[in-house]
Scaffold this motif. Structure first.
Motif, PDB file in Angstrom:
ATOM      1  N   ALA A 229      51.227  32.103 -35.832  1.00  0.00           N
ATOM      2  CA  ALA A 229      50.450  31.303 -34.840  1.00  0.00           C
ATOM      3  C   ALA A 229      50.670  32.072 -33.524  1.00  0.00           C
ATOM      4  N   ASP A 230      51.856  32.815 -33.169  1.00  0.00           N
ATOM      5  CA  ASP A 230      51.954  33.356 -32.128  1.00  0.00           C
ATOM      6  C   ASP A 230      50.769  34.264 -31.625  1.00  0.00           C
ATOM      7  N   ALA A 231      50.111  34.739 -32.672  1.00  0.00           N
ATOM      8  CA  ALA A 231      49.214  35.837 -32.206  1.00  0.00           C
ATOM      9  C   ALA A 231      47.968  35.186 -32.390  1.00  0.00           C
ATOM     10  N   HIS A 250      37.062  20.642 -19.830  1.00  0.00           N
ATOM     11  CA  HIS A 250      37.436  19.468 -19.182  1.00  0.00           C
ATOM     12  C   HIS A 250      38.948  19.163 -19.914  1.00  0.00           C
ATOM     13  N   THR A 251      38.745  18.755 -21.200  1.00  0.00           N
ATOM     14  CA  THR A 251      39.938  18.324 -21.872  1.00  0.00           C
ATOM     15  C   THR A 251      41.053  19.118 -21.835  1.00  0.00           C
ATOM     16  N   ILE A 252      40.838  20.635 -22.094  1.00  0.00           N
ATOM     17  CA  ILE A 252      41.824  21.598 -22.099  1.00  0.00           C
ATOM     18  C   ILE A 252      42.478  21.628 -20.879  1.00  0.00           C
ATOM     19  N   ASN A 253      41.784  21.653 -19.710  1.00  0.00           N
ATOM     20  CA  ASN A 253      42.375  21.733 -18.499  1.00  0.00           C
ATOM     21  C   ASN A 253      43.036  20.393 -18.195  1.00  0.00           C
ATOM     22  N   GLU A 254      42.855  19.367 -18.446  1.00  0.00           N
ATOM     23  CA  GLU A 254      43.598  18.021 -18.504  1.00  0.00           C
ATOM     24  C   GLU A 254      45.015  18.303 -19.230  1.00  0.00           C
ATOM     25  N   ALA A 255      44.919  18.741 -19.956  1.00  0.00           N
ATOM     26  CA  ALA A 255      46.009  18.978 -20.925  1.00  0.00           C
ATOM     27  C   ALA A 255      46.984  19.979 -20.384  1.00  0.00           C
ATOM     28  N   ALA A 256      46.146  21.278 -19.687  1.00  0.00           N
ATOM     29  CA  ALA A 256      47.030  22.088 -19.106  1.00  0.00           C
ATOM     30  C   ALA A 256      47.677  21.416 -17.990  1.00  0.00           C
ATOM     31  N   LYS A 257      47.085  20.443 -16.976  1.00  0.00           N
ATOM     32  CA  LYS A 257      47.635  19.887 -16.051  1.00  0.00           C
ATOM     33  C   LYS A 257      49.064  19.075 -16.297  1.00  0.00           C
ATOM     34  N   ALA A 292      44.259  35.126 -18.273  1.00  0.00           N
ATOM     35  CA  ALA A 292      45.643  34.394 -18.036  1.00  0.00           C
ATOM     36  C   ALA A 292      47.093  35.090 -18.403  1.00  0.00           C
ATOM     37  N   LYS A 293      46.959  36.095 -19.497  1.00  0.00           N
ATOM     38  CA  LYS A 293      47.941  36.726 -19.748  1.00  0.00           C
ATOM     39  C   LYS A 293      48.488  37.415 -18.711  1.00  0.00           C
ATOM     40  N   TYR A 294      47.882  37.742 -17.491  1.00  0.00           N
ATOM     41  CA  TYR A 294      48.621  38.442 -16.418  1.00  0.00           C
ATOM     42  C   TYR A 294      48.991  37.524 -15.379  1.00  0.00           C
ATOM     43  N   PHE A 295      48.862  36.333 -15.412  1.00  0.00           N
ATOM     44  CA  PHE A 295      49.224  35.233 -14.532  1.00  0.00           C
ATOM     45  C   PHE A 295      49.948  33.963 -14.953  1.00  0.00           C
ATOM     46  N   GLU A 296      49.723  33.595 -16.194  1.00  0.00           N
ATOM     47  CA  GLU A 296      50.465  32.722 -16.876  1.00  0.00           C
ATOM     48  C   GLU A 296      51.484  33.024 -17.678  1.00  0.00           C
ATOM     49  N   SER A 297      52.561  32.172 -17.856  1.00  0.00           N
ATOM     50  CA  SER A 297      53.744  32.439 -18.708  1.00  0.00           C
ATOM     51  C   SER A 297      53.132  32.535 -20.135  1.00  0.00           C
ATOM     52  N   TYR A 298      53.923  33.129 -21.157  1.00  0.00           N
ATOM     53  CA  TYR A 298      53.488  33.406 -22.528  1.00  0.00           C
ATOM     54  C   TYR A 298      53.328  32.127 -23.222  1.00  0.00           C
ATOM     55  N   GLY A 299      54.342  31.396 -22.752  1.00  0.00           N
ATOM     56  CA  GLY A 299      54.502  29.829 -23.462  1.00  0.00           C
ATOM     57  C   GLY A 299      52.921  29.034 -22.946  1.00  0.00           C
ATOM     58  N   THR A 300      52.814  29.139 -21.696  1.00  0.00           N
ATOM     59  CA  THR A 300      51.511  28.587 -21.367  1.00  0.00           C
ATOM     60  C   THR A 300      50.403  29.001 -21.947  1.00  0.00           C
ATOM     61  N   LEU A 318      41.856  17.761 -40.209  1.00  0.00           N
ATOM     62  CA  LEU A 318      42.396  18.902 -40.758  1.00  0.00           C
ATOM     63  C   LEU A 318      43.815  18.799 -41.051  1.00  0.00           C
ATOM     64  N   VAL A 319      43.902  19.652 -42.192  1.00  0.00           N
ATOM     65  CA  VAL A 319      45.340  20.020 -42.827  1.00  0.00           C
ATOM     66  C   VAL A 319      45.551  21.260 -41.816  1.00  0.00           C
ATOM     67  N   LEU A 320      46.348  21.324 -40.750  1.00  0.00           N
ATOM     68  CA  LEU A 320      46.823  22.413 -39.851  1.00  0.00           C
ATOM     69  C   LEU A 320      48.138  22.870 -40.239  1.00  0.00           C
ATOM     70  N   VAL A 321      48.253  24.098 -40.730  1.00  0.00           N
ATOM     71  CA  VAL A 321      49.359  24.719 -41.049  1.00  0.00           C
ATOM     72  C   VAL A 321      49.841  25.823 -40.348  1.00  0.00           C
ATOM     73  N   LEU A 322      50.776  26.043 -39.545  1.00  0.00           N
ATOM     74  CA  LEU A 322      51.041  26.901 -38.532  1.00  0.00           C
ATOM     75  C   LEU A 322      52.484  27.482 -38.694  1.00  0.00           C
ATOM     76  N   ASP A 323      52.591  28.949 -38.533  1.00  0.00           N
ATOM     77  CA  ASP A 323      53.677  29.583 -38.706  1.00  0.00           C
ATOM     78  C   ASP A 323      54.392  29.675 -37.241  1.00  0.00           C
ATOM     79  N   GLU A 324      55.383  29.131 -37.147  1.00  0.00           N
ATOM     80  CA  GLU A 324      56.060  29.417 -35.684  1.00  0.00           C
ATOM     81  C   GLU A 324      55.257  28.682 -34.684  1.00  0.00           C
ATOM     82  N   PHE A 325      54.686  27.613 -34.876  1.00  0.00           N
ATOM     83  CA  PHE A 325      53.863  26.705 -34.151  1.00  0.00           C
ATOM     84  C   PHE A 325      54.727  26.499 -32.782  1.00  0.00           C
ATOM     85  N   ASP A 326      55.937  26.134 -32.723  1.00  0.00           N
ATOM     86  CA  ASP A 326      56.742  25.846 -31.611  1.00  0.00           C
ATOM     87  C   ASP A 326      57.211  26.890 -30.594  1.00  0.00           C
ATOM     88  N   ALA A 327      56.964  27.986 -31.085  1.00  0.00           N
ATOM     89  CA  ALA A 327      57.514  29.226 -30.316  1.00  0.00           C
ATOM     90  C   ALA A 327      56.964  29.186 -28.778  1.00  0.00           C
TER      91      ALA A 327
END
Length: 439
Positions: A229-231, A250-257, A292-300, A318-327
Motif C-alpha cells: 500500500a505504500d506504493a 473538495h472532499t479530499i482537500n477538506e480531509a487534507a485540512k 506533492a512529493k517535492y513539497f509534502e511529507s511522505y506521510g501526507t 468494498l472489501v478493502l485489504v491493505l498491506d502496511e496501510f498505516d505506515a
C-alpha cells in the motif's frame, strides 16, 4: 461482504490458514459493530474490520499476498504464469514462488473464499498442483474446483466434473440451456483443460455467463487487495482528460485540512504533454502547482493517495485489504477511519477494512472487537506460520482475555504470542569490539 478466506501451502503457511471475517461464537460483550446481510430468511453477519499483528517476517503479508494471488488467478482464469504486471506482487505472475520452500515432495496449494453479495452466498474452492518451490518446468494442473451457491453445490471438479442441482441458479442459466443440458455437460467433461479454471471458461461459456460475470465483478470491483500500500498512487479517472487540466477534489482537500494541510490545496494535474497524472501541491496566491512529493511529507502524500480508496469503500461497500496501510500515517487519523467503518450511520453499504500493522495502538477494546484482532506467529524451528484471533483465547483463566483487559500490555508481555524479544546489544557489542581490535 467477505465472510471467510482460506489458503494452504502458500509460502510460510504450510497448513490450512483460515481467515474469518465472521463474529466469533459465544463471546461475551461483543454484540456490537456487526455487519448484516440478509438473503431470503437467513441473515449473514460479518466483521467491519480486521487488524493483523505479528513480528517482522512472521507471515502477515503472506495472508494479503494469498488473497491477491487468488484474485488474480480468478480474473485471468488459469494457473499459467503471466507477463502482465498488475501489481508489485511478483507472485501474481510467477506462481512457482507460491509453494512452501521446505517441501520435499509436491503438495497442492488450496484457496477458498466465502462471500455474500446481493441475493447470493458464494463459496468457491480451488486446489492446484504447482510442484515444488521455484520449479518453473513442472506440469501444473488443477486438482479440485468447487462452486457452491446459497449452500447448494453447483459443480465439483476432480479428474472429471460432476454437476448437481442447478435449480438454485435457474435465473442465471444461459437461455435455452435446459434444452441442451445433457450436451453441455458432456462437452464440459470432455474439454477440461488442466491449467484452466472451469468456472471462468467452460462454465461461463456453456452454463451461466451471467453468474460468472457476477462473481468476476465482485472480485474485480468489490474485493480490493492492495499489495504494498505504500506504493499505491490513486489517479482517479483522469488519464483520458485534456492536457493542462487541474482537478481539485473538495472532499479530499477538506480531509487534507483535517489532516493538517492548510497553507495550500492539493489537486491532480494532467500534463500538457500527455504524461501521467500527478498529485500536486497547488498554491492559491500564484496558481503554481508542483508535484506533492517535492513539497509534502511522505506521510501526507500516502494519506492523500489512500483517502479516495476509503471514500470508494464506504460509498460502494468494498472489501478493502491493505498491506502496511498505516505506515507513516498518524495513529489518530487511522483510529478515526477504523471508527468510521464501525459506524452504522456512515458505513451503510457493509464496507470492510483489513490491514496488517506493527502499531500496538489498535490493541484496544474501545477501538476494535477481540475477533477483529488477528495474529500471525512463525515458529523458529519449523519456520512455518500460524494464524489465530484474540477471540480464540478463552475469557477466563490465566490466559483468558476479557473486554476490560489491557490488550497492548498483555501483547508485549507475550501472553498472546506473535511477538519477539529483539536485542541487538550483543551483536553490536561484538561488532564494535572487532572494529576496535582491527584499528
Amino acid at each position: 461482504m467477505l465472510l471467510e478466506f482460506k489458503t494452504e501451502n502458500f509460502k510460510s503457511f504450510l497448513d490450512e490458514m483460515d481467515f474469518l471475517m465472521t463474529p466469533a461464537p459465544k463471546q461475551k460483550d461483543l454484540e456490537y459493530s456487526i455487519l448484516e446481510h440478509k438473503i431470503g430468511k437467513k441473515t449473514y453477519k460479518g466483521l467491519c474490520s480486521a487488524i493483523i499483528y505479528g513480528s517482522n517476517a512472521s507471515g502477515k503479508t503472506n495472508i494479503i499476498c494469498a488473497m491477491d494471488v487468488f484474485k488474480e488467478i480468478i480474473l485471468k482464469g488459469n494457473i499459467r504464469n503471466s507477463d502482465e504486471m498488475r501489481s508489485p506482487n511478483i507472485s501474481e505472475r510467477k506462481l512457482e514462488l507460491i509453494p512452501n520452500n521446505l517441501n520435499k515432495l509436491p503438495k497442492p496449494t488450496k484457496f477458498y473464499i466465502r462471500f455474500v453479495e446481493q441475493d447470493l452466498l458464494v463459496e468457491y474452492e480451488l486446489i492446484i498442483d504447482l510442484g515444488l518451490f521455484l520449479d518453473k518446468s513442472y506440469q501444473r494442473k488443477i486438482k479440485f474446483e468447487k462452486l457452491t451457491i446459497n449452500n447448494k453445490t453447483i459443480f465439483e471438479r476432480t479428474e472429471n466434473i460432476d454437476f448437481f442441482d442447478l435449480k438454485v441458479i435457474e435465473q442465471y442459466l444461459i437461455k435455452e440451456f435446459r434444452k441442451n443440458e445433457d450436451s453441455a455437460k458432456a462437452l464440459a467433461r470432455n474439454n477440461l483443460n488442466p491449467t484452466e479454471l472451469f468456472l471462468t471458461n467452460g462454465f461461463k461459456m456453456m452454463f451461466s455467463s451471467k453468474l460468472v460475470s457476477f462473481i468476476l465483478e465482485w472480485f474485480e470491483e468489490k474485493f480490493i487487495v492492495i499489495y504494498r500500500a505504500d506504493a499505491t498512487e490513486i489517479k482517479s479517472k483522469l488519464d483520458n482528460s485534456k492536457g493542462g487540466t487541474v482537478f481539485v477534489e473538495h472532499t479530499i482537500n477538506e480531509a487534507a485540512k483535517l489532516f493538517g494541510i492548510n497553507s495550500n490545496a492539493l489537486g491532480y494535474v494532467v500534463p500538457k504533454d500527455g504524461g501521467e497524472v500527478q498529485l500536486c501541491s497547488i498554491f492559491k496566491d500564484n496558481g503554481i502547482a508542483i508535484p506533492a512529493k517535492y513539497f509534502e511529507s511522505y506521510g501526507t502524500v500516502r494519506f492523500i493517495n489512500m483517502f479516495p480508496l476509503i471514500l470508494k469503500a464506504l460509498v460502494e461497500g468494498l472489501v478493502l485489504v491493505l498491506d502496511e496501510f498505516d505506515a507513516n500515517i498518524h495513529p489518530m487519523a487511522l483510529m478515526n477511519i477504523i471508527n468510521i467503518f464501525h459506524d452504522d450511520d456512515i458505513n451503510k453499504k457493509n464496507a470492510q477494512l483489513i490491514f496488517n500493522t506493527h502499531n500496538p495502538i489498535f490493541l484496544n477494546a474501545n477501538i476494535v472487537r477481540r475477533d477483529e484482532i488477528k495474529f500471525v506467529e512463525r515458529d523458529d524451528n519449523t519456520h512455518l506460520s500460524t494464524h489465530y484471533s484474540l477471540s480464540d483465547f478463552k475469557t477466563a483463566g490465566h490466559r483468558g482475555v476479557r473486554k476490560a483487559d489491557d490488550y497492548m500490555k498483555h501483547y508485549f508481555l507475550g501472553r498472546y504470542g506473535a511477538v519477539k524479544d529483539i536485542d541487538f546489544y550483543e551483536l553490536l557489542e561484538k561488532f564494535i569490539n572487532d572494529i576496535s581490535e582491527v584499528e
